[in-house]
Design a protein around this motif. Structure first.
Motif, PDB file in Angstrom:
ATOM      1  N   THR A  99     -92.818   1.713  27.388  1.00 11.80           N
ATOM      2  CA  THR A  99     -92.786   2.412  26.100  1.00 11.80           C
ATOM      3  C   THR A  99     -91.769   3.533  26.048  1.00 11.80           C
ATOM      4  O   THR A  99     -91.620   4.183  25.010  1.00 11.80           O
ATOM      5  N   ALA A 100     -91.066   3.803  27.147  1.00 11.36           N
ATOM      6  CA  ALA A 100     -90.145   4.940  27.193  1.00 11.36           C
ATOM      7  C   ALA A 100     -88.971   4.720  26.244  1.00 11.36           C
ATOM      8  O   ALA A 100     -88.394   3.636  26.189  1.00 11.36           O
ATOM      9  N   ALA A 101     -88.599   5.772  25.512  1.00 14.28           N
ATOM     10  CA  ALA A 101     -87.425   5.698  24.640  1.00 14.28           C
ATOM     11  C   ALA A 101     -86.158   5.611  25.457  1.00 14.28           C
ATOM     12  O   ALA A 101     -85.165   5.013  25.024  1.00 14.28           O
ATOM     13  N   SER A 102     -86.149   6.207  26.646  1.00 15.14           N
ATOM     14  CA  SER A 102     -85.006   6.101  27.549  1.00 15.14           C
ATOM     15  C   SER A 102     -85.500   6.232  28.982  1.00 15.14           C
ATOM     16  O   SER A 102     -86.511   6.888  29.242  1.00 15.14           O
ATOM     17  N   TRP A 103     -84.778   5.578  29.898  1.00 17.16           N
ATOM     18  CA  TRP A 103     -85.154   5.634  31.308  1.00 17.16           C
ATOM     19  C   TRP A 103     -83.948   5.317  32.184  1.00 17.16           C
ATOM     20  O   TRP A 103     -82.955   4.751  31.712  1.00 17.16           O
ATOM     21  N   VAL A 104     -84.050   5.696  33.460  1.00 19.43           N
ATOM     22  CA  VAL A 104     -82.989   5.442  34.444  1.00 19.43           C
ATOM     23  C   VAL A 104     -83.629   5.073  35.775  1.00 19.43           C
ATOM     24  O   VAL A 104     -84.587   5.721  36.211  1.00 19.43           O
ATOM     25  N   TYR A 234     -80.723  10.557  32.260  1.00 22.88           N
ATOM     26  CA  TYR A 234     -79.650  10.619  33.257  1.00 22.88           C
ATOM     27  C   TYR A 234     -79.636  11.983  33.946  1.00 22.88           C
ATOM     28  O   TYR A 234     -79.572  12.070  35.176  1.00 22.88           O
ATOM     29  N   ASP A 235     -79.688  13.054  33.167  1.00 23.85           N
ATOM     30  CA  ASP A 235     -79.625  14.390  33.753  1.00 23.85           C
ATOM     31  C   ASP A 235     -80.799  14.656  34.688  1.00 23.85           C
ATOM     32  O   ASP A 235     -80.633  15.243  35.763  1.00 23.85           O
ATOM     33  N   LEU A 236     -81.990  14.236  34.281  1.00 21.30           N
ATOM     34  CA  LEU A 236     -83.145  14.456  35.146  1.00 21.30           C
ATOM     35  C   LEU A 236     -83.042  13.615  36.411  1.00 21.30           C
ATOM     36  O   LEU A 236     -83.579  13.989  37.456  1.00 21.30           O
ATOM     37  N   SER A 237     -82.327  12.497  36.332  1.00 19.97           N
ATOM     38  CA  SER A 237     -82.052  11.714  37.539  1.00 19.97           C
ATOM     39  C   SER A 237     -81.102  12.464  38.462  1.00 19.97           C
ATOM     40  O   SER A 237     -81.262  12.451  39.686  1.00 19.97           O
ATOM     41  N   VAL A 238     -80.101  13.132  37.875  1.00 19.11           N
ATOM     42  CA  VAL A 238     -79.188  13.961  38.660  1.00 19.11           C
ATOM     43  C   VAL A 238     -79.955  15.084  39.343  1.00 19.11           C
ATOM     44  O   VAL A 238     -79.803  15.346  40.546  1.00 19.11           O
ATOM     45  N   ILE A 239     -80.803  15.760  38.567  1.00 17.39           N
ATOM     46  CA  ILE A 239     -81.563  16.895  39.102  1.00 17.39           C
ATOM     47  C   ILE A 239     -82.517  16.451  40.207  1.00 17.39           C
ATOM     48  O   ILE A 239     -82.622  17.087  41.261  1.00 17.39           O
ATOM     49  N   PHE A 240     -83.216  15.326  39.977  1.00 18.25           N
ATOM     50  CA  PHE A 240     -84.158  14.831  40.986  1.00 18.25           C
ATOM     51  C   PHE A 240     -83.418  14.359  42.233  1.00 18.25           C
ATOM     52  O   PHE A 240     -83.892  14.547  43.354  1.00 18.25           O
ATOM     53  N   HIS A 241     -82.263  13.737  42.053  1.00 18.25           N
ATOM     54  CA  HIS A 241     -81.443  13.292  43.189  1.00 18.25           C
ATOM     55  C   HIS A 241     -81.105  14.473  44.099  1.00 18.25           C
ATOM     56  O   HIS A 241     -81.220  14.384  45.328  1.00 18.25           O
ATOM     57  N   TYR A 242     -80.702  15.572  43.470  1.00 20.23           N
ATOM     58  CA  TYR A 242     -80.362  16.758  44.248  1.00 20.23           C
ATOM     59  C   TYR A 242     -81.618  17.420  44.825  1.00 20.23           C
ATOM     60  O   TYR A 242     -81.627  17.876  45.974  1.00 20.23           O
ATOM     61  N   VAL A 346     -74.793  -0.336  37.484  1.00 26.11           N
ATOM     62  CA  VAL A 346     -74.286  -0.174  36.119  1.00 26.11           C
ATOM     63  C   VAL A 346     -73.682   1.211  35.913  1.00 26.11           C
ATOM     64  O   VAL A 346     -73.129   1.507  34.847  1.00 26.11           O
ATOM     65  N   GLY A 347     -73.795   2.074  36.909  1.00 27.94           N
ATOM     66  CA  GLY A 347     -73.246   3.425  36.819  1.00 27.94           C
ATOM     67  C   GLY A 347     -73.517   4.160  38.115  1.00 27.94           C
ATOM     68  O   GLY A 347     -73.907   3.561  39.125  1.00 27.94           O
ATOM     69  N   THR A 348     -73.343   5.457  38.086  1.00 28.13           N
ATOM     70  CA  THR A 348     -73.557   6.255  39.291  1.00 28.13           C
ATOM     71  C   THR A 348     -74.087   7.633  38.925  1.00 28.13           C
ATOM     72  O   THR A 348     -73.809   8.145  37.831  1.00 28.13           O
ATOM     73  N   ILE A 349     -74.877   8.202  39.816  1.00 30.40           N
ATOM     74  CA  ILE A 349     -75.333   9.585  39.657  1.00 30.40           C
ATOM     75  C   ILE A 349     -74.189  10.480  40.107  1.00 30.40           C
ATOM     76  O   ILE A 349     -73.925  10.623  41.303  1.00 30.40           O
ATOM     77  N   ASP A 350     -73.503  11.050  39.140  1.00 29.72           N
ATOM     78  CA  ASP A 350     -72.274  11.800  39.391  1.00 29.72           C
ATOM     79  C   ASP A 350     -72.603  13.291  39.407  1.00 29.72           C
ATOM     80  O   ASP A 350     -72.725  13.911  38.361  1.00 29.72           O
ATOM     81  N   TYR A 351     -72.801  13.835  40.590  1.00 31.34           N
ATOM     82  CA  TYR A 351     -73.123  15.258  40.667  1.00 31.34           C
ATOM     83  C   TYR A 351     -72.411  15.871  41.860  1.00 31.34           C
ATOM     84  O   TYR A 351     -71.953  15.184  42.765  1.00 31.34           O
ATOM     85  N   GLN A 352     -72.341  17.192  41.842  1.00 26.59           N
ATOM     86  CA  GLN A 352     -71.798  17.923  42.975  1.00 26.59           C
ATOM     87  C   GLN A 352     -72.775  19.033  43.340  1.00 26.59           C
ATOM     88  O   GLN A 352     -73.423  19.617  42.475  1.00 26.59           O
TER      89      GLN A 352
END
Length: 419
Positions: A99-104, A234-242, A346-352
């Motif tokens: 049911t999520a409007a968006s997910w990663v 996407y951003d929360l995926s970046v934050i969780f990744h870090y 399909v993409g990458t978690i692009d963070y520094q």
């Protein structure tokens, strides 16, 4: 004997026309660009859906901030600009019932985005923003540092852990309460210790920008909705990744039961993890849940299987037809299946990683690199005379040349007539 003059005029007209077209065609082509391809509009590309209550109404005398700018190029790869479901070519569709409007879905080790749905849609994070607050906490505060909550800290709008004003807690104890039970009282206590709510929110936003979370703007430390609140799956995926690279964070979210010891006459505080996949889903590493009326249900969690670590973020989900955690579990299964099939990302978690105290500043070299490439690609200096000037010169030259031709042909015709 009079046919030479018309033929000469035709030659002249054709020469002038050919010269003008030769020089002006490129300029006309540049002046009339092709119409852009009309992509399907994304409903929440710029801002989250309208609020359903007054939680984002600015205080008297304040103005709500405008939407966060949308990067010209989608962060993480071109496919992540899509509004719909983004999966590898030839892959099976994601599980039904989500049911999520968006997910990663991401690989926590490589940063590969395995699949997504409207990943950059602007949404509200609810308590998932506490992952960003926790990163500020572990960056600036020591685990054994003592925090004494104020009365205001202890009286926040709950969900609350139950800390009491005047009692003394370590940062580590409060971090467990923040991440396991999503304590808003703890979030406010951390904000007070970090210099106040406004300064803490500013630190959270600076950290988000520093690691590449360009859709994110915190408005409150706890995730309660406020003016300008924005993030994306996407951003929360970046934050969780870090965040999962930080031992204090990873340990807290992986803890199922915890107890803050009794203090004086205050009883011990039992803390239970809200993330119901912990201890149920095989290899679950931990995560975070969230909910507000405007954000709806939000979720982040990760798991490990066969040497692979995968995480999922879900935004604006609903608890029916199945619970959000069950929907998340099916998405994790789908992610592990994609990994087993060696599906193309399909993409990458692009963070520094943000700069640490004492590190040389990293922004200057990046700026220099960008500037250098811009200089390399810069067009040559513009001709002061201008293209139009050269066109007019050619036209005049052709007319003069044509005049000589016509005059010569006329004299020749007269001579022929006299003979």
């Amino acid at each position: 004997m009079h046919s030479a003059i018309p033929r000469s005029l035709k030659v002249l007209v054709m020469a002038v026309a050919s010269g003008i077209l030769a020089l002006t065609a490129p300029q006309l082509a540049a002046a009339t660009p092709k119409p852009p391809v009309q992509a399907e509009p994304c409903a929440n590309r710029v801002a989250p859906p309208p609020p359903v209550d007054t939680s984002e109404k600015p205080q008297p005398g304040e103005v709500a901030p405008g939407p966060m700018p949308v990067p010209e190029r989608p962060v993480g790869g071109a496919r992540l600009a899509d509004c719909g479901t983004v999966v590898p070519q030839g892959a099976l569709n994601p599980p039904a019932g989500n049911t999520a409007a968006s997910w990663v879905l991401q690989d926590l080790d490589t940063g590969a985005v395995l699949a997504a749905k409207d990943p950059h849609a602007r949404q509200r994070p609810a308590s998932l923003i506490k992952t960003l607050l926790a990163l500020v906490v572990v960056t600036e505060l020591k685990a054994d540092q003592i925090i004494t909550p104020t009365k205001e800290d202890a009286q926040q709008e709950c969900t609350c852990v139950g800390i009491t004003a005047g009692s003394k807690y370590t940062v580590d104890q409060l971090l467990h309460g923040l991440l396991m039970h999503s304590g808003n009282d703890v979030a406010h206590a951390f904000a007070t210790a970090l210099g106040g709510v406004d300064k803490t929110v500013a630190k959270m936003n600076a950290l988000a920008a520093g690691i590449g979370a360009t859709d994110t703007r915190a408005a409150t430390p706890s995730g309660l909705d406020g003016p300008g609140m924005s993030t994306s799956a996407y951003d929360l995926s970046v934050i969780f990744h870090y965040a999962m690279k930080q031992p204090e964070f990873a340990k807290a979210v992986a803890t199922k039961n915890y107890e803050i010891p009794a203090i004086g006459d205050k009883p011990a505080i039992p803390v239970y993890n809200d993330n119901k996949l912990l201890g149920v889903y095989p290899g679950f590493l931990g995560g975070k849940t969230g909910f507000t009326d405007d954000a709806r249900h939000t979720y982040v969690g990760g798991a490990q299987r066969d040497g692979k670590r995968i995480a999922v973020v879900m935004m604006r989900a609903e608890q029916t037809p199945t619970r959000v955690v069950e929907q998340a579990g099916k998405l994790l299964d789908y992610g592990f299946a994609l990994e087993a099939d060696h599906a193309e990302a399909v993409g990458t978690i692009d963070y520094q990683a943000p700069a640490k105290p004492g590190d040389p500043p990293g922004a200057a070299p990046q700026a220099a690199a960008v500037q250098g490439s811009a200089n390399t690609a810069a067009p040559a200096a513009e001709d002061a005379f201008g293209t139009t000037g050269w066109i007019l010169t050619l036209v005049v030259f052709l007319i003069i040349a044509g005049g000589f031709v016509v005059g010569h042909q006329r004299k020749k015709a007269q001579a022929d007539s006299g003979a």
